[in-house]
Design a protein around this motif. Sequence first.
Motif, PDB file in Angstrom:
ATOM      1  N   LEU A   1       0.854  -1.185   0.000  1.00  0.00           N
ATOM      2  CA  LEU A   1       0.000   0.000   0.000  1.00  0.00           C
ATOM      3  C   LEU A   1       0.888   1.234   0.000  1.00  0.00           C
ATOM      4  O   LEU A   1       1.944   1.241   0.638  1.00  0.00           O
ATOM      5  N   SER A   2       0.488   2.285  -0.691  1.00  0.00           N
ATOM      6  CA  SER A   2       1.327   3.483  -0.744  1.00  0.00           C
ATOM      7  C   SER A   2       0.497   4.730  -0.995  1.00  0.00           C
ATOM      8  O   SER A   2      -0.304   4.771  -1.921  1.00  0.00           O
ATOM      9  N   TRP A   3       0.725   5.759  -0.153  1.00  0.00           N
ATOM     10  CA  TRP A   3       0.065   7.046  -0.389  1.00  0.00           C
ATOM     11  C   TRP A   3       0.919   7.946  -1.276  1.00  0.00           C
ATOM     12  O   TRP A   3       0.624   9.137  -1.437  1.00  0.00           O
ATOM     13  N   SER A   4       1.962   7.364  -1.860  1.00  0.00           N
ATOM     14  CA  SER A   4       2.809   8.122  -2.788  1.00  0.00           C
ATOM     15  C   SER A   4       3.130   7.246  -3.987  1.00  0.00           C
ATOM     16  O   SER A   4       3.054   6.017  -3.917  1.00  0.00           O
ATOM     17  N   PHE A   5       3.489   7.911  -5.083  1.00  0.00           N
ATOM     18  CA  PHE A   5       3.868   7.167  -6.288  1.00  0.00           C
ATOM     19  C   PHE A   5       4.931   7.972  -7.032  1.00  0.00           C
ATOM     20  O   PHE A   5       4.787   9.190  -7.199  1.00  0.00           O
TER      21      PHE A   5
ATOM     22  N   ARG B   1       8.865   9.788  -1.976  1.00  0.00           N
ATOM     23  CA  ARG B   1       7.999  10.024  -0.818  1.00  0.00           C
ATOM     24  C   ARG B   1       8.641  11.055   0.114  1.00  0.00           C
ATOM     25  O   ARG B   1       7.953  11.887   0.709  1.00  0.00           O
ATOM     26  N   GLY B   2       9.968  10.988   0.251  1.00  0.00           N
ATOM     27  CA  GLY B   2      10.665  11.996   1.045  1.00  0.00           C
ATOM     28  C   GLY B   2      10.447  13.390   0.496  1.00  0.00           C
ATOM     29  O   GLY B   2      10.281  14.363   1.251  1.00  0.00           O
ATOM     30  N   VAL B   3      10.432  13.509  -0.826  1.00  0.00           N
ATOM     31  CA  VAL B   3      10.137  14.788  -1.475  1.00  0.00           C
ATOM     32  C   VAL B   3       8.770  15.290  -1.039  1.00  0.00           C
ATOM     33  O   VAL B   3       8.594  16.468  -0.673  1.00  0.00           O
ATOM     34  N   LEU B   4       7.777  14.404  -1.044  1.00  0.00           N
ATOM     35  CA  LEU B   4       6.416  14.789  -0.683  1.00  0.00           C
ATOM     36  C   LEU B   4       6.318  15.221   0.781  1.00  0.00           C
ATOM     37  O   LEU B   4       5.590  16.165   1.110  1.00  0.00           O
ATOM     38  N   ILE B   5       7.061  14.556   1.647  1.00  0.00           N
ATOM     39  CA  ILE B   5       7.018  14.899   3.065  1.00  0.00           C
ATOM     40  C   ILE B   5       7.539  16.319   3.289  1.00  0.00           C
ATOM     41  O   ILE B   5       6.940  17.111   4.031  1.00  0.00           O
ATOM     42  N   SER B   6       8.639  16.663   2.628  1.00  0.00           N
ATOM     43  CA  SER B   6       9.145  18.030   2.759  1.00  0.00           C
ATOM     44  C   SER B   6       8.219  19.042   2.104  1.00  0.00           C
ATOM     45  O   SER B   6       8.135  20.194   2.537  1.00  0.00           O
ATOM     46  N   ALA B   7       7.507  18.614   1.062  1.00  0.00           N
ATOM     47  CA  ALA B   7       6.527  19.511   0.433  1.00  0.00           C
ATOM     48  C   ALA B   7       5.420  19.859   1.426  1.00  0.00           C
ATOM     49  O   ALA B   7       4.951  21.007   1.479  1.00  0.00           O
ATOM     50  N   MET B   8       4.989  18.882   2.226  1.00  0.00           N
ATOM     51  CA  MET B   8       3.969  19.152   3.236  1.00  0.00           C
ATOM     52  C   MET B   8       4.477  20.182   4.243  1.00  0.00           C
ATOM     53  O   MET B   8       3.760  21.128   4.607  1.00  0.00           O
ATOM     54  N   LEU B   9       5.714  20.001   4.702  1.00  0.00           N
ATOM     55  CA  LEU B   9       6.279  20.921   5.694  1.00  0.00           C
ATOM     56  C   LEU B   9       6.446  22.317   5.114  1.00  0.00           C
ATOM     57  O   LEU B   9       6.102  23.316   5.763  1.00  0.00           O
TER      58      LEU B   9
ATOM     59  N   GLY C   1       3.738  21.072  -8.717  1.00  0.00           N
ATOM     60  CA  GLY C   1       4.492  20.206  -9.618  1.00  0.00           C
ATOM     61  C   GLY C   1       4.575  18.776  -9.153  1.00  0.00           C
ATOM     62  O   GLY C   1       5.515  18.052  -9.492  1.00  0.00           O
ATOM     63  N   LEU C   2       3.587  18.341  -8.375  1.00  0.00           N
ATOM     64  CA  LEU C   2       3.579  16.993  -7.804  1.00  0.00           C
ATOM     65  C   LEU C   2       2.581  16.079  -8.513  1.00  0.00           C
ATOM     66  O   LEU C   2       2.088  15.109  -7.920  1.00  0.00           O
ATOM     67  N   ASP C   3       2.299  16.358  -9.757  1.00  0.00           N
ATOM     68  CA  ASP C   3       1.268  15.636 -10.507  1.00  0.00           C
ATOM     69  C   ASP C   3       1.455  14.126 -10.414  1.00  0.00           C
ATOM     70  O   ASP C   3       2.538  13.593 -10.676  1.00  0.00           O
ATOM     71  N   GLY C   4       0.372  13.425 -10.031  1.00  0.00           N
ATOM     72  CA  GLY C   4       0.372  11.972 -10.005  1.00  0.00           C
ATOM     73  C   GLY C   4       1.123  11.346  -8.856  1.00  0.00           C
ATOM     74  O   GLY C   4       1.204  10.113  -8.764  1.00  0.00           O
ATOM     75  N   MET C   5       1.668  12.153  -7.948  1.00  0.00           N
ATOM     76  CA  MET C   5       2.532  11.616  -6.897  1.00  0.00           C
ATOM     77  C   MET C   5       1.823  11.368  -5.570  1.00  0.00           C
ATOM     78  O   MET C   5       2.318  10.614  -4.733  1.00  0.00           O
ATOM     79  N   ILE C   6       0.663  11.992  -5.364  1.00  0.00           N
ATOM     80  CA  ILE C   6      -0.038  11.865  -4.087  1.00  0.00           C
ATOM     81  C   ILE C   6      -1.522  12.149  -4.295  1.00  0.00           C
ATOM     82  O   ILE C   6      -1.875  13.034  -5.072  1.00  0.00           O
ATOM     83  N   PRO C   7      -2.414  11.403  -3.631  1.00  0.00           N
ATOM     84  CA  PRO C   7      -3.842  11.727  -3.714  1.00  0.00           C
ATOM     85  C   PRO C   7      -4.141  12.983  -2.893  1.00  0.00           C
ATOM     86  O   PRO C   7      -3.395  13.320  -1.977  1.00  0.00           O
ATOM     87  N   PRO C   8      -5.226  13.668  -3.199  1.00  0.00           N
ATOM     88  CA  PRO C   8      -5.581  14.885  -2.449  1.00  0.00           C
ATOM     89  C   PRO C   8      -5.876  14.581  -0.975  1.00  0.00           C
ATOM     90  O   PRO C   8      -6.330  13.497  -0.627  1.00  0.00           O
ATOM     91  N   PHE C   9      -5.610  15.569  -0.120  1.00  0.00           N
ATOM     92  CA  PHE C   9      -5.982  15.480   1.294  1.00  0.00           C
ATOM     93  C   PHE C   9      -6.049  16.888   1.858  1.00  0.00           C
ATOM     94  O   PHE C   9      -5.510  17.834   1.288  1.00  0.00           O
ATOM     95  N   LYS C  10      -6.714  17.002   2.998  1.00  0.00           N
ATOM     96  CA  LYS C  10      -6.898  18.319   3.624  1.00  0.00           C
ATOM     97  C   LYS C  10      -6.934  18.130   5.132  1.00  0.00           C
ATOM     98  O   LYS C  10      -7.686  17.291   5.636  1.00  0.00           O
TER      99      LYS C  10
END
Length: 439
Positions: free
Chosen positions: A280-284, A321-329, A368-377
């Motif tokens: 399972l993965s919340w990132s791609f 996924r590490g990229v996405l984590i820093s994007a959140m921060l 610029g994160l197209d296709g890498m993570i589903p939406p969330f809020k």
Amino acid sequence: MRRLMKTALLATAIATSAAFAGSAYAEDSVLLPNLSYRTGPFAATGTPLMNGQRDYMTMLNERDGGVNGVILNYQECETGYNTEKGVECYEKTKAEGAIVTQPWSTGITLQVLPKSNVDSMPILAPGYGFSAMQDGKIFKWAFNPPASYWDGASMILQNISGGNLDSLKGKKIALLHLDHPFGKEPIPLLETLAKKHGFTLLPIPVGLKEMQNQSAQWLQIRRERPDFVVMWGWGAMNAGAITEAVKTKYPMNQFVGIWWSGLDADLKLVGDAGKGYRTLSWSFPNNEAKVMKDIKQLVVDPGKSMLNTSTGEFDWVFYQRGVLISAMLAEGVKEAQKHFNTKVVDREQLRWGLENLDFSEAKIKELGLDGMIPPFKTTCANHTGHSGAWMLEWDGTKFVKASDVLQADRAEIDPLVAEKAKEYADANQPWPTNEECKL
């Protein structure tokens, strides 16, 4: 060797900070440390994640001068995934002026959770930590977007049951898990769902000293003949389990892991023999996403990254996924700047920013994160956001999407969150709640 590695990492961090000294005054920066684990039995997992986090921050500093003119001072404090060392790193980085902590271990997260209220320190634990941290009214300072472990357990069962958990009645599901707070995290929800839907849950713990030799655990699996093995593994445990599954000829299409059990390098060890294994993965990973092209151009190609280019790490699930984590921060910082009309945000302001993340389809595209993570809020009441996740499958050389975005069953999870959050607060009195949150 470990001392030399720590020294090298410190030197790299100092050099990185110095590179921006000419473009920003000291007051125009924020300290965003990471309690990393590039050493020890979990290093194979931690290193690509830390590399991705570091490279995203470096890219923003290179491309944009940070966030709205504020340099993102990313630093690492090595824990080796050791809880005691993690607490030491928390205290050290707090004293240095950190405005966030990233514990990178459920055990460390649980240790610093009570401190967060006293220190007014936001905890960012993306996709890990105590699942009940979803409840932002009780856990004011803790965040675990975009999905919790209980979300993950629910989505795995949704997938293996074909969307109908009642179809699991009479079946046996083995939970091969690290014998550590992380590995025990899904058990309360799985026990509840097993009782409700009539399947047998068989927990099989793997001790820290057993990770690379799991012959006893796989002997039990051969004897019990479960319909599915769900792996809650980390670091060397994953490689040990996958290798053992291949050796014992366990059907790989009945072997499913949580998102920390999907490291490309572990599956490359077995290659075609691992075909059918799912995680399972919340990132791609998406190398064609604009953010990945910018990182390659501004960080990797100029030699400013610590990633191992010879292994193909840039393409891996964990690096991106590490990229996405820093994007959140970084987005938390940006939201705080905008809301409080300030450049250099403090801990309280960043806390507000993290509980107002909105990774909509439009925002994902804008970043610029197209296709890498589903939406969330996230909201003040919901510090997880519940992004959903994909099931990925190993095709012999790489992970490919094997499902549409799955969603957790909130009707099953939310009552458990309320129960466990209240239990935690009651056991740790006096425990302040988020009185400002009216949702």
